[in-house]
Structure formats: structure tokens, C-alpha cells
Design a protein around this motif. Structure first.
Motif, PDB file in Angstrom:
ATOM      1  N   GLN A 242       0.830  -1.214   0.000  1.00  0.00           N
ATOM      2  CA  GLN A 242       0.000   0.000   0.000  1.00  0.00           C
ATOM      3  C   GLN A 242       0.860   1.258   0.000  1.00  0.00           C
ATOM      4  O   GLN A 242       0.494   2.281  -0.569  1.00  0.00           O
ATOM      5  N   GLN A 243       2.028   1.153   0.656  1.00  0.00           N
ATOM      6  CA  GLN A 243       2.913   2.321   0.695  1.00  0.00           C
ATOM      7  C   GLN A 243       3.635   2.527  -0.645  1.00  0.00           C
ATOM      8  O   GLN A 243       3.893   3.633  -1.062  1.00  0.00           O
ATOM      9  N   ARG A 244       3.899   1.419  -1.318  1.00  0.00           N
ATOM     10  CA  ARG A 244       4.722   1.494  -2.522  1.00  0.00           C
ATOM     11  C   ARG A 244       3.878   1.750  -3.775  1.00  0.00           C
ATOM     12  O   ARG A 244       4.318   2.424  -4.702  1.00  0.00           O
ATOM     13  N   TYR A 245       2.665   1.173  -3.789  1.00  0.00           N
ATOM     14  CA  TYR A 245       1.845   1.244  -5.007  1.00  0.00           C
ATOM     15  C   TYR A 245       0.513   1.922  -4.732  1.00  0.00           C
ATOM     16  O   TYR A 245       0.093   2.075  -3.592  1.00  0.00           O
ATOM     17  N   ASN A 246      -0.144   2.237  -5.817  1.00  0.00           N
ATOM     18  CA  ASN A 246      -1.479   2.792  -5.747  1.00  0.00           C
ATOM     19  C   ASN A 246      -2.494   1.661  -5.632  1.00  0.00           C
ATOM     20  O   ASN A 246      -3.141   1.288  -6.605  1.00  0.00           O
ATOM     21  N   VAL A 247      -2.611   1.075  -4.434  1.00  0.00           N
ATOM     22  CA  VAL A 247      -3.502  -0.089  -4.274  1.00  0.00           C
ATOM     23  C   VAL A 247      -4.950   0.400  -4.283  1.00  0.00           C
ATOM     24  O   VAL A 247      -5.326   1.248  -3.479  1.00  0.00           O
ATOM     25  N   ILE A 248      -5.738  -0.125  -5.217  1.00  0.00           N
ATOM     26  CA  ILE A 248      -7.127   0.340  -5.259  1.00  0.00           C
ATOM     27  C   ILE A 248      -8.090  -0.650  -4.627  1.00  0.00           C
ATOM     28  O   ILE A 248      -9.177  -0.280  -4.226  1.00  0.00           O
ATOM     29  N   SER A 249      -7.698  -1.905  -4.561  1.00  0.00           N
ATOM     30  CA  SER A 249      -8.536  -2.838  -3.818  1.00  0.00           C
ATOM     31  C   SER A 249      -7.705  -4.044  -3.426  1.00  0.00           C
ATOM     32  O   SER A 249      -6.655  -4.311  -3.995  1.00  0.00           O
ATOM     33  N   SER A 250      -8.214  -4.706  -2.409  1.00  0.00           N
ATOM     34  CA  SER A 250      -7.549  -5.930  -1.984  1.00  0.00           C
ATOM     35  C   SER A 250      -8.643  -6.843  -1.479  1.00  0.00           C
ATOM     36  O   SER A 250      -9.435  -6.461  -0.616  1.00  0.00           O
ATOM     37  N   LYS A 251      -8.756  -7.998  -2.101  1.00  0.00           N
ATOM     38  CA  LYS A 251      -9.751  -8.934  -1.569  1.00  0.00           C
ATOM     39  C   LYS A 251      -9.134 -10.306  -1.406  1.00  0.00           C
ATOM     40  O   LYS A 251      -8.180 -10.652  -2.106  1.00  0.00           O
ATOM     41  N   LEU A 252      -9.706 -11.043  -0.446  1.00  0.00           N
ATOM     42  CA  LEU A 252      -9.131 -12.348  -0.177  1.00  0.00           C
ATOM     43  C   LEU A 252      -9.573 -13.343  -1.240  1.00  0.00           C
ATOM     44  O   LEU A 252     -10.758 -13.450  -1.558  1.00  0.00           O
ATOM     45  N   VAL A 253      -8.607 -14.034  -1.810  1.00  0.00           N
ATOM     46  CA  VAL A 253      -8.928 -15.143  -2.703  1.00  0.00           C
ATOM     47  C   VAL A 253      -8.190 -16.344  -2.145  1.00  0.00           C
ATOM     48  O   VAL A 253      -6.967 -16.311  -2.013  1.00  0.00           O
ATOM     49  N   ALA A 254      -8.956 -17.349  -1.764  1.00  0.00           N
ATOM     50  CA  ALA A 254      -8.402 -18.540  -1.110  1.00  0.00           C
ATOM     51  C   ALA A 254      -7.522 -18.140   0.073  1.00  0.00           C
ATOM     52  O   ALA A 254      -6.425 -18.678   0.265  1.00  0.00           O
ATOM     53  N   GLY A 255      -7.982 -17.158   0.831  1.00  0.00           N
ATOM     54  CA  GLY A 255      -7.286 -16.785   2.066  1.00  0.00           C
ATOM     55  C   GLY A 255      -6.118 -15.822   1.896  1.00  0.00           C
ATOM     56  O   GLY A 255      -5.568 -15.357   2.875  1.00  0.00           O
ATOM     57  N   LYS A 256      -5.752 -15.528   0.651  1.00  0.00           N
ATOM     58  CA  LYS A 256      -4.632 -14.587   0.446  1.00  0.00           C
ATOM     59  C   LYS A 256      -5.126 -13.315  -0.237  1.00  0.00           C
ATOM     60  O   LYS A 256      -5.969 -13.389  -1.137  1.00  0.00           O
ATOM     61  N   PRO A 257      -4.586 -12.164   0.168  1.00  0.00           N
ATOM     62  CA  PRO A 257      -5.036 -10.933  -0.494  1.00  0.00           C
ATOM     63  C   PRO A 257      -4.621 -10.896  -1.967  1.00  0.00           C
ATOM     64  O   PRO A 257      -3.460 -11.153  -2.291  1.00  0.00           O
ATOM     65  N   LEU A 258      -5.588 -10.614  -2.819  1.00  0.00           N
ATOM     66  CA  LEU A 258      -5.291 -10.357  -4.226  1.00  0.00           C
ATOM     67  C   LEU A 258      -5.417  -8.847  -4.382  1.00  0.00           C
ATOM     68  O   LEU A 258      -6.502  -8.287  -4.245  1.00  0.00           O
ATOM     69  N   VAL A 259      -4.273  -8.180  -4.582  1.00  0.00           N
ATOM     70  CA  VAL A 259      -4.357  -6.721  -4.663  1.00  0.00           C
ATOM     71  C   VAL A 259      -4.434  -6.271  -6.106  1.00  0.00           C
ATOM     72  O   VAL A 259      -3.836  -6.879  -7.004  1.00  0.00           O
ATOM     73  N   HIS A 260      -5.219  -5.239  -6.321  1.00  0.00           N
ATOM     74  CA  HIS A 260      -5.284  -4.566  -7.613  1.00  0.00           C
ATOM     75  C   HIS A 260      -4.620  -3.205  -7.446  1.00  0.00           C
ATOM     76  O   HIS A 260      -4.929  -2.496  -6.486  1.00  0.00           O
ATOM     77  N   ILE A 261      -3.703  -2.884  -8.340  1.00  0.00           N
ATOM     78  CA  ILE A 261      -3.109  -1.554  -8.281  1.00  0.00           C
ATOM     79  C   ILE A 261      -3.395  -0.806  -9.575  1.00  0.00           C
ATOM     80  O   ILE A 261      -3.667  -1.414 -10.615  1.00  0.00           O
ATOM     81  N   PHE A 262      -3.355   0.513  -9.474  1.00  0.00           N
ATOM     82  CA  PHE A 262      -3.519   1.355 -10.649  1.00  0.00           C
ATOM     83  C   PHE A 262      -2.129   1.855 -11.020  1.00  0.00           C
ATOM     84  O   PHE A 262      -1.424   2.417 -10.185  1.00  0.00           O
ATOM     85  N   SER A 263      -1.729   1.634 -12.263  1.00  0.00           N
ATOM     86  CA  SER A 263      -0.414   2.121 -12.681  1.00  0.00           C
ATOM     87  C   SER A 263      -0.394   2.353 -14.189  1.00  0.00           C
ATOM     88  O   SER A 263      -0.736   1.469 -14.965  1.00  0.00           O
ATOM     89  N   GLU A 264      -0.010   3.571 -14.563  1.00  0.00           N
ATOM     90  CA  GLU A 264       0.088   3.865 -15.991  1.00  0.00           C
ATOM     91  C   GLU A 264       1.531   3.681 -16.419  1.00  0.00           C
ATOM     92  O   GLU A 264       2.264   4.657 -16.546  1.00  0.00           O
ATOM     93  N   VAL A 265       1.930   2.422 -16.578  1.00  0.00           N
ATOM     94  CA  VAL A 265       3.331   2.186 -16.963  1.00  0.00           C
ATOM     95  C   VAL A 265       3.495   2.420 -18.456  1.00  0.00           C
ATOM     96  O   VAL A 265       2.546   2.348 -19.228  1.00  0.00           O
TER      97      VAL A 265
END
Ligand code: ADP
Length: 299
Positions: A242-265
Motif C-alpha cells: 500500500q505504501q509502494r503502489y497505488n492499491v485500489i482494492s484488496s480482496k481475499l482469494v483462497a485466504g490470500k489478499p489479491l491486490v489490484h493496483i492502478f499504474s500507468e506504466v
């Protein structure tokens, strides 16, 4: 027919600015008003339903001035409020008949036919003799739609209709809403992204009383193409990401967070790094990225 809202603002006496210069053009069909709790949705819905006044602004349903011609608006309005109170022990038939009388239809035979037609329409006919207060959440909401449909309204407002419904009930409710004619305006306010995704051709995202996006859900998703990246991480690493990236959501999938980040690379790079892979954006990404940082242009 269209509903044009211009510069609508409302500040409650306690200083909360619930609507901040809201302007929207709402065409016929199903329109989603998407926002978190407290965003201002109910304030807007109640204002359009003539139940409370705005401080400034206008709302016109074609030639009809919603804020000033309240009686005329009520004749073409169907409203399902967030809290739909029902009297205990009154059957669906009797309660619906009561609402029909309130709507100004007094002829007994006409009323009887209308009660039956509406109860068939929302699939409650076989439960018509039961008290509405004993209905399940989904049945109550379908009854709510039956009362909102009295008098063939042109503008139908449903405020947070699927909150608290189980998946089966929600599905039945979706089907019912999607059957309501295409020649009416249906405004559906919700904090549930899936409601808008499944039902609405057009939508607005509202946050802290302001409209941050309006347009088609599909177009908003297309705008995010190539900008959403995902990665399955361990829970203990979430804060660092969360500190390093623009995390827009995080939801648990099979007990582990699946994070979505926004990045215009840069398109020549295939990842923003750290093993993130490109994700197919969805409306949830649109919603969270919009309310977190106005990343989509407001229109
Ligand atoms: P939503 O329907 O999106 O949850 P509301 O329109 O109910 O949002 O509320 C918007 C904001 O206005 C919230 O901060 C809420 O606490 C505040 N609010 C709503 N109704 C009143 C009221 N009658 N008096 C004071 N503040 C209110």
C-alpha cells in the motif's frame, strides 16, 4: 423523456454538505447511482422523490419542474425508499389496495384488477394473503416494487434495493427490475457495484456529495484498460504494498489478499514490477480508483 439535474446542492443544518453541485443527465432506462454509504445518494433520491428540498439547483423531467411542481411529479413517480415500513398483520392484497387508494384510484373493480395484476407481476400472487410484515427481505422488496408501479409511473426511484438480500433473492429482484419497461426512467441507488454492472446502461459515481463520473459502465471499464495490475501477496506484506503502489482494492482469494493496483506504466514495459500481472479491469476497479483519486475525468 430525460431527467436533467443541474447544480443541485444541499447542506444539512448540522453543516454536512450532502450534495455538492450535482449535475446529471439521466436518459430512459436503468440508471445506476453508485456510491459508498454517506455519499449523498439518499439525499438525491429523496429530493427527486419530492420528499425534501435542495438549497440550490434544478431538476427537470422534460418540462416538469421536480422541485416546484411536487403534486404533478407525484402523479408520475414510483418510489421505493430505503426503509420500507409496513404495518404489522396487514395482508399484501389489503396493503397494496391501500396504496392504490392513496394514489387516487377509487373505483373498486379497477382497484381489485390492479392489485391482482401487480401481485402477479412481482410474483407474489400466491403469497397475497400473508402479512407483508412476515415476508422475507426479497419478498418485501418485490412488494415495494409493486407499490412503486401503481399508476404506470414515468420516473421510478429505488433506493438501495438489494442491501440485505441473499443471492437468490437478489437475482429474483434483478430479473424483476430488468423487466420494468424501457420507456421509463429507473434510478437505482446502490453501494453494490454488481447491481450497476448487471442492470444499468448508464451510471454516475457519487462521492462526498460530488459526481466523480457519469457515463456508461462499459466505457468506464474500457478507459482503465492496461492500467490495472494484480498480484496475490501474503497478508503481512499488504501495508508495504500500500505504501509502494497505488492499491485500489484488496480482496481475499483462497485466504490470500489479491491486490489490484492502478499504474500507468510505459506500454513498452510489461509490468510495473514486483511480479504484478495485467488484470482485466472491471467496474469495481473503476469505482475504487475513481473514489480514491478522481482518476477518471468527471463529466
Ligand atoms: P447515502 O444514501 O449515500 O448513504 P445520505 O444522503 O443518506 O447518503 O447521506 C449523505 C450525508 O448526509 C451523510 O454524511 C449523512 O450522515 C448526512 N445526512 C443525511 N441525512 C441527514 C439529516 N437529515 N441531517 C443531517 N445529516 C444528514
Amino acid at each position: 423523456m430525460q431527467l436533467i439535474i443541474q447544480h443541485l446542492s444541499k447542506t444539512y443544518p448540522n453543516g454536512v454538505k450532502a450534495l455538492d453541485d450535482v449535475s446529471l443527465t439521466i436518459p430512459m432506462g436503468m440508471y445506476g447511482l453508485l456510491g459508498q454509504n454517506g455519499a449523498g445518494k439518499s439525499t438525491l433520491m429523496r429530493t427527486l422523490a419530492t420528499l425534501q428540498d435542495a438549497d440550490t439547483g434544478t431538476a427537470m423531467l422534460d418540462d416538469l419542474d421536480i422541485l416546484n411542481q411536487k403534486e404533478a411529479v407525484r402523479r408520475v413517480l414510483g418510489y421505493l425508499p430505503q426503509e420500507f415500513g409496513v404495518y404489522p398483520k396487514v395482508s399484501a392484497t389489503d396493503l397494496l389496495d391501500h396504496f392504490i387508494v392513496l394514489k387516487g384510484i377509487t373505483n373498486g373493480r379497477e382497484r381489485k384488477e390492479l392489485v391482482e395484476a401487480l401481485l402477479h407481476r412481482v410474483n407474489l400472487y400466491e403469497h397475497r394473503k400473508k402479512a407483508v410484515s412476515s415476508y422475507s427481505g426479497g419478498m418485501k422488496q418485490r412488494f415495494g416494487i409493486a407499490q412503486a408501479l401503481i399508476g404506470n409511473p414515468k420516473l421510478i426511484i429505488v433506493d438501495e434495493p438489494t442491501a440485505g438480500l441473499d443471492p437468490g433473492e437478489r437475482n429474483r429482484f434483478y430479473n424483476l427490475l430488468s423487466e420494468i419497461g424501457e420507456n421509463v426512467i429507473v434510478i437505482l441507488s446502490t453501494h453494490i457495484v454488481q447491481d450497476v454492472m448487471e442492470l444499468c446502461n448508464n451510471m454516475a459515481i457519487i462521492h462526498q456529495g460530488r459526481v466523480l463520473y457519469s457515463g456508461s459502465p462499459m466505457a468506464s471499464v474500457v478507459e482503465l484498460k492496461g492500467k490495472i495490475w494484480e498480484k496475490s501477496i501474503s497478508k503481512s506484506d499488504l501495508l508495504a504494498y500500500q505504501q509502494r503502489y497505488n492499491v485500489i482494492s484488496s480482496k481475499l482469494v483462497a485466504g490470500k489478499p489479491l491486490v489490484h493496483i492502478f499504474s500507468e506504466v510505459d506500454p513498452s514495459m510489461d509490468s510495473p514490477g514486483d511480479g504484478f500481472v495485467s488484470a482485466q479491469p472491471d467496474l469495481e476497479d473503476v469505482f475504487f480508483s475513481t473514489i480514491q483519486g478522481d482518476r477518471l475525468p468527471a463529466r
